[in-house]
Enzyme design. Structure first.
Site, PDB file in Angstrom:
ATOM      1  N   HIS A 120      -1.552  13.533   8.477  1.00  0.00           N
ATOM      2  CA  HIS A 120      -1.685  14.464   9.605  1.00  0.00           C
ATOM      3  C   HIS A 120      -2.888  14.102  10.459  1.00  0.00           C
ATOM      4  O   HIS A 120      -3.880  13.569   9.968  1.00  0.00           O
ATOM      5  CB  HIS A 120      -1.837  15.897   9.094  1.00  0.00           C
ATOM      6  N   THR A 171      -7.067   1.764   0.836  1.00  0.00           N
ATOM      7  CA  THR A 171      -7.136   2.215   2.225  1.00  0.00           C
ATOM      8  C   THR A 171      -7.238   1.056   3.208  1.00  0.00           C
ATOM      9  O   THR A 171      -7.133   1.268   4.409  1.00  0.00           O
ATOM     10  CB  THR A 171      -8.346   3.146   2.435  1.00  0.00           C
ATOM     11  N   LYS A 172      -7.447  -0.167   2.687  1.00  0.00           N
ATOM     12  CA  LYS A 172      -7.569  -1.361   3.529  1.00  0.00           C
ATOM     13  C   LYS A 172      -6.764  -2.481   2.908  1.00  0.00           C
ATOM     14  O   LYS A 172      -6.449  -2.462   1.710  1.00  0.00           O
ATOM     15  CB  LYS A 172      -9.032  -1.781   3.659  1.00  0.00           C
TER      16      LYS A 172
END
Length: 192
Positions: A120, A171-172
């Site tokens: 979101h 996350t990477k």
């Protein structure tokens, strides 16, 4: 004892030895996979596997193994989830796609992993549940091993031959043949 003198034995993975093809399995496989976009040969579907919302947007290669409690959910008709040949998806792993999640061949996905290619928005001034969704595809290469409880977030590419340690949050991007660990996951070293 192994050649290097340690007591560690080299035992090949036996997960497929304990997945016999029975009449019950054949009926479960037919019922669950009857509406998928495509399904390869010898796909194994354990009990309590769920394909939600748009099963026609799920594409499974040859000899894919979906262990008990796996949930696969393309969230709308334009989303896609692709799982390559000989990939095993462990117990209670969730794969949710709003755009595209692609998992390569010969991957080992341990239990309780979580893939989601969207989240979101976070702008002030409107409720979280009214924020627009932000999405970016996930790409998992070939011969990747994800340990128990790994979370893979939107926009991540994990290269061929990479390993991600248990409980890591990716996350990477993870380069090919790298070993990553932690939350957020970081480079530990490269495979030798």
């Amino acid at each position: 004892m192994s050649e290097d003198g340690s007591n560690e034995a080299s035992i090949p993975s036996g997960v497929r030895l304990y997945a016999p093809f029975t009449l019950r399995h054949a009926l479960r496989r037919w019922w669950l996979l009857r509406n998928v976009g495509s399904v390869g040969n010898d796909v194994y579907v354990d009990a309590n596997v769920q394909l939600q919302r748009h099963p026609e947007q799920v594409f499974l290669g040859d000899r894919v193994m979906l262990k008990e409690g796996v949930m696969i959910c393309p969230t709308h008709a334009e989303a896609a989830i692709i799982i390559g040949d000989w990939t095993t998806v462990g117990h209670s792993t969730f794969i949710f796609s709003k755009s595209k999640i692609s998992i390569g061949d010969n991957c080992l996905i341990a239990p309780f992993c979580y893939f989601v290619d969207s989240d979101h928005g976070t702008d002030l001034g409107s409720l979280m549940n009214q924020q627009p969704m932000v999405t970016d595809p996930i790409v998992i290469g070939n011969d990747v091993w994800l340990g128990t409880g790994v979370v893979v977030t939107k926009g991540v590419t994990i290269g061929d031959g990479a390993i991600v340690a248990a409980k890591s949050v990716v996350t990477k991007d993870v380069p090919s043949n790298a070993i990553f660990a932690g939350a957020p996951a970081k480079l530990v070293r490269y495979r030798e």
